[in-house]
Design an enzyme around this catalytic site. Structure first.
Site, PDB file in Angstrom:
ATOM      1  N   CYS A   1       3.037   1.548   2.922  1.00 41.33           N
ATOM      2  CA  CYS A   1       4.318   0.976   2.784  1.00 41.33           C
ATOM      3  C   CYS A   1       5.513   1.886   2.139  1.00 41.33           C
ATOM      4  CB  CYS A   1       4.074  -0.446   2.368  1.00 41.33           C
ATOM      5  SG  CYS A   1       3.131  -1.529   2.910  1.00 41.33           S
TER       6      CYS A   1
ATOM      7  N   CYS B   1       0.845  -1.352   0.011  1.00 38.19           N
ATOM      8  CA  CYS B   1      -0.152   0.135  -0.217  1.00 38.19           C
ATOM      9  C   CYS B   1       0.967   1.378   0.018  1.00 38.19           C
ATOM     10  CB  CYS B   1      -0.909  -0.149   1.203  1.00 38.19           C
ATOM     11  SG  CYS B   1      -0.058   0.147   2.689  1.00 38.19           S
TER      12      CYS B   1
ATOM     13  N   ASP C   1       7.474 -45.000 -10.478  1.00 40.30           N
ATOM     14  CA  ASP C   1       8.433 -45.783  -9.891  1.00 40.30           C
ATOM     15  C   ASP C   1       8.232 -45.642  -8.466  1.00 40.30           C
ATOM     16  OD1 ASP C   1      11.069 -46.612  -9.226  1.00 40.30           O
ATOM     17  OD2 ASP C   1      11.548 -44.441  -8.270  1.00 40.30           O
TER      18      ASP C   1
ATOM     19  N   ASP D   1      15.446 -44.772 -14.000  1.00 40.51           N
ATOM     20  CA  ASP D   1      14.099 -44.414 -14.479  1.00 40.51           C
ATOM     21  C   ASP D   1      14.307 -43.611 -15.714  1.00 40.51           C
ATOM     22  OD1 ASP D   1      12.784 -45.445 -12.262  1.00 40.51           O
ATOM     23  OD2 ASP D   1      13.060 -43.596 -11.150  1.00 40.51           O
TER      24      ASP D   1
ATOM     25  N   ASP E   1      12.283 -40.716 -10.429  1.00 38.90           N
ATOM     26  CA  ASP E   1      13.128 -39.769 -10.258  1.00 38.90           C
ATOM     27  C   ASP E   1      14.718 -40.394 -10.225  1.00 38.90           C
ATOM     28  OD1 ASP E   1      13.072 -41.782  -7.700  1.00 38.90           O
ATOM     29  OD2 ASP E   1      14.140 -40.509  -6.377  1.00 38.90           O
TER      30      ASP E   1
END
Length: 732
Positions: A47, A44, A449, A633, A629
């Protein structure tokens, strides 16, 4: 800590003098240094006032400006004033602040482009309204000299306005024409210039009608559509900028084990030691050397709970150190850090081009020459029908040219893809591949996996209470001498249960087998079943053998990744097939499959077996999403129709994957598929809007029922409709 400045709009400070805000401001005989601070928590006018007044009161600060939109402060300071001291001061008075590196702010060019479009749009809009006011007088019956005067005033407004505001289209059209090709800006530019030229001709010959308002309206609405598209694209772009803003430009390097030296992060090399104080953002990827603390990773992963950090913990650039000081050994810094690589991936997502984009480009390539042919045909036809009335024929040709501009077609795909990629990022899914979103929408089968994907990859000892205290004491004494994950899990469980380690001697680690020592004159071992002559229990375990006694098995289970059950239930509800394929032993795979409700599972599968399994599903007509992961894989991830890896995955898996899951939870998986399907529908809807518009508008223009002004309004309406349809994705 000082109290935050009161958030009251009435306390807003007066603006700083213009000469203080400029680059290169000089004071006290020395040229000022410019510092940029990120202020993520300002909202605002109060601020702005609080930050500017607070900074202005600091010694060495010459000028300070706050940009609320960018949540950024630009501060001119004396050369010897450090940015971190200002950031610390603002944080201390209630405004969280971090230093930004001007060299890494990719938003500068973007901001300039947006402001440039907005400025040209504003000029065109202002001129359009003024010319329309003058046109009202002409439409109301002004004739002869009065009408001519209004036309000449309109020309005086329109010509310089179009020369300025339409440069966006003119430059693009010229770039295409000078290399012998057509793009969508060629017919746009031609329409604007013909409308302007025809209006100027009418004005010079005291014509009854001029269409300066049409030329300006066309320019205005085209710029409005272009700016709306720009703002939509900024959704994905801003995500990259937010990540880049988290990068810390300087770090405190530890010299000779004690002194701190402030250096640029770009100067750091792997092996350097940096100090991270509480409240500061981690500047590098690294490993904690000393200290204990908690880290806030919410801005990177979306996880709300802080995580513990201790010696040997892995930390990443952009995380916030919360409670205690840490020293970190650098493993990657600057452009090599994980944070910087993530920002690069977001930038890739912003420029994604899928097959629908290619279709749009191909359609535009056909459409652009077709527009010119239609307009020229309309000119010739009406020239013949009207008995040689060039003005009428040219008027209709211009209307055809304007109304058939392929703007909506050009916006159909990028508006959707950028809105969708931005929303996916907010949900914790980072698009890496250009066609990932489209392929994700087509998924019919999901293959998971196990370790590190469905589970956290961190074994936890189970049924501790069933073991004898003596066995636990000996096992703990041996496990404390090993860095093996199972030994560490055993140590953590035994310590938390209050187990005291036995007194052992001659401890030694046997590579690949386990730990051996002497206890009470007996040889004791902790390790693999085959080394100890034990019968394997069929699940993840380590074994303890004491001379003369039967080996004892300590079994472990892997905790499920958060959100796994919810994600799988949601995928099943969508009618998708689910499989679990793992290289682990059958008992461990069966246990996880039963816990999450996956009926189709396979164990003891080698990496090539995973890839073959995915390929078989593909040959059977299934569109496979592979989620994995590990290094084992990568072949399956590459073979799948689309692939996802968690952020915790190995680098090789993340590189080959189309999408990276940023947080720990699997729950966003189903939502991502839903959003991708929705995005695909939006793209098709946009094509339908563009096609429907042209099916209606072109015949109207060809039979002479649309003036250039009406054509400009209709064409712009179709472009804005396409962009607004895309923006529906932001709200779900």
């Amino acid at each position: 800590m000082a109290a935050p400045i009161s958030a009251c709009p009435a306390c807003a400070a007066a603006p700083l003098a213009e000469d203080q805000a400029g680059e290169g401001y000089r004071g006290n005989g020395m040229e000022a240094k410019r510092i940029l601070l990120s202020l993520p928590q300002i909202y605002c006018a109060a601020c702005i006032s609080g930050v500017e007044r607070g900074l202005a009161a600091q010694p060495g600060v010459r000028a300070a400006r706050v940009n609320l939109t960018l949540k950024r402060a630009t501060v001119d300071v004396d050369p010897d004033l450090e940015a971190q001291s200002l950031a610390d001061y603002l944080t201390g008075i209630g405004f969280e602040a971090y230093e930004l590196d001007p060299g890494q702010l990719t938003s500068t060019t973007t901001d300039k482009r947006g402001k440039d479009l907005l400025m040209r749009l504003g000029v065109a809009g202002f001129a359009m309204m003024n010319v329309m006011l003058l046109s009202v007088a002409v439409w109301s019956g002004a004739t002869d000299a009065t009408r001519d005067l209004f036309h000449w005033i309109s020309a005086g407004i329109a010509i310089p306005t179009i020369a300025f505001s339409s440069q966006v289209f003119f430059k693009s059209a010229w770039s295409a024409l000078r290399v012998g090709r057509l793009n969508m800006d060629v017919p746009i530019s031609l329409a604007i210039l013909l409308a302007l030229g025809m209006s100027l001709y009418e004005t010079m010959h005291s014509g009854e009608h001029a269409y300066f308002d049409a030329a300006l309206s066309l320019t205005f609405f085209l710029l409005a559509g272009r700016y709306l598209d720009f703002r939509t694209r900024a959704v994905a772009r801003s995500a990259a900028e937010e990540l880049a803003a988290l990068e810390v430009p300087r770090a405190a390097r530890v010299v000779n084990g004690q002194a701190d030296e402030q250096v640029s992060v770009a100067e750091l090399t792997p092996g350097d030691i940096v100090r991270v104080v509480p409240g500061a953002r981690v500047p590098v990827d690294g490993i904690v050397e000393t200290g204990e603390s908690e880290l806030d990773r919410s801005l990177l992963t979306g996880e709300s709970l802080p995580v513990a950090a201790a010696p040997d913990s892995v930390v990443s650039a952009g995380e916030v150190n919360l409670t205690g000081p840490l020293t970190v050994r650098v493993t990657a810094a600057g452009r090599d850090s994980s944070l910087h690589r993530m920002a690069d991936l977001v930038a890739i997502a912003e420029t994604a081009r899928n097959r629908y984009t290619s279709l749009a480009d191909k359609a535009a390539q056909i459409y652009a020459p077709l527009v010119h042919i239609l307009a020229f045909a309309a000119f010739l036809a009406w020239l013949w029908i009207s008995g040689g009335d060039v003005r009428l024929a040219l008027n209709i040709a211009v209307a055809v040219l304007i109304i058939t501009c392929p703007c909506a077609l050009g916006l159909a795909v990028p508006a959707v893809t950028t809105a969708a990629s931005g929303r996916l990022f907010k949900q914790g899914m980072l698009l890496k591949s250009a066609t990932a979103m489209e392929r994700l929408a087509e998924v019919t089968h999901v293959v998971f996996d196990k370790t590190g994907t469905l589970t956290e990859g961190k074994p936890a000892m189970d049924a501790l209470q069933r073991h004898k205290p003596q066995d636990l004491s000996i096992a703990l004494a041996l496990a404390e001498g090993s860095s093996h994950p199972l030994a560490q899990a055993l140590t953590a469980a035994a310590r938390s249960a209050g187990v005291t380690p036995a007194k052992v001697t001659a401890v030694r680690e046997v590579p690949g087998k386990g730990i051996e020592a002497t206890w009470d004159g007996k040889t004791v071992r902790l390790g693999r079943a085959e080394w100890l002559g034990a019968n394997a229990v069929g699940q993840t375990a380590t074994y303890l053998a004491v001379s003369g006694a039967r080996p004892v098995a300590f079994t472990f289970t892997d905790a499920l990744r958060p959100g796994v059950e919810a994600a799988i239930d949601a995928l099943k509800a969508r009618g998708l097939g689910i499989s679990l394929v793992s290289g682990d032993v059958p008992a461990a795979v069966a246990d996880i499959a039963g816990r999450v409700g996956i009926a189709d599972w396979q164990a003891d599968i080698l990496p090539e077996g995973k890839a073959e399994y995915v390929a078989r599903l593909g040959k059977a007509g299934k569109k496979v999403l592979m989620v994995g992961d590990g290094l084992n894989d990568t072949a399956a991830l590459a073979a799948a129709h689309v692939s996802i890896s968690p952020a915790s995955a190995l680098e090789a898996a993340r590189v080959v994957s189309d999408i990276v899951l940023l947080g720990k939870s699997m729950e966003p998986l189903s939502d991502a598929i839903t959003l991708s399907k929705s995005a695909t529908r939006r793209i098709k809807e946009n094509f339908a809007i563009a096609a429907g518009y042209n099916a209606i508008a072109i015949p109207i223009a060809l039979v002479g029922l649309a003036t250039p002004l009406a054509a400009a309004l209709a064409m712009s309406f179709s472009s804005v409709s396409v962009s607004l349809n895309a923006l529906r994705l932001k709200k779900g």
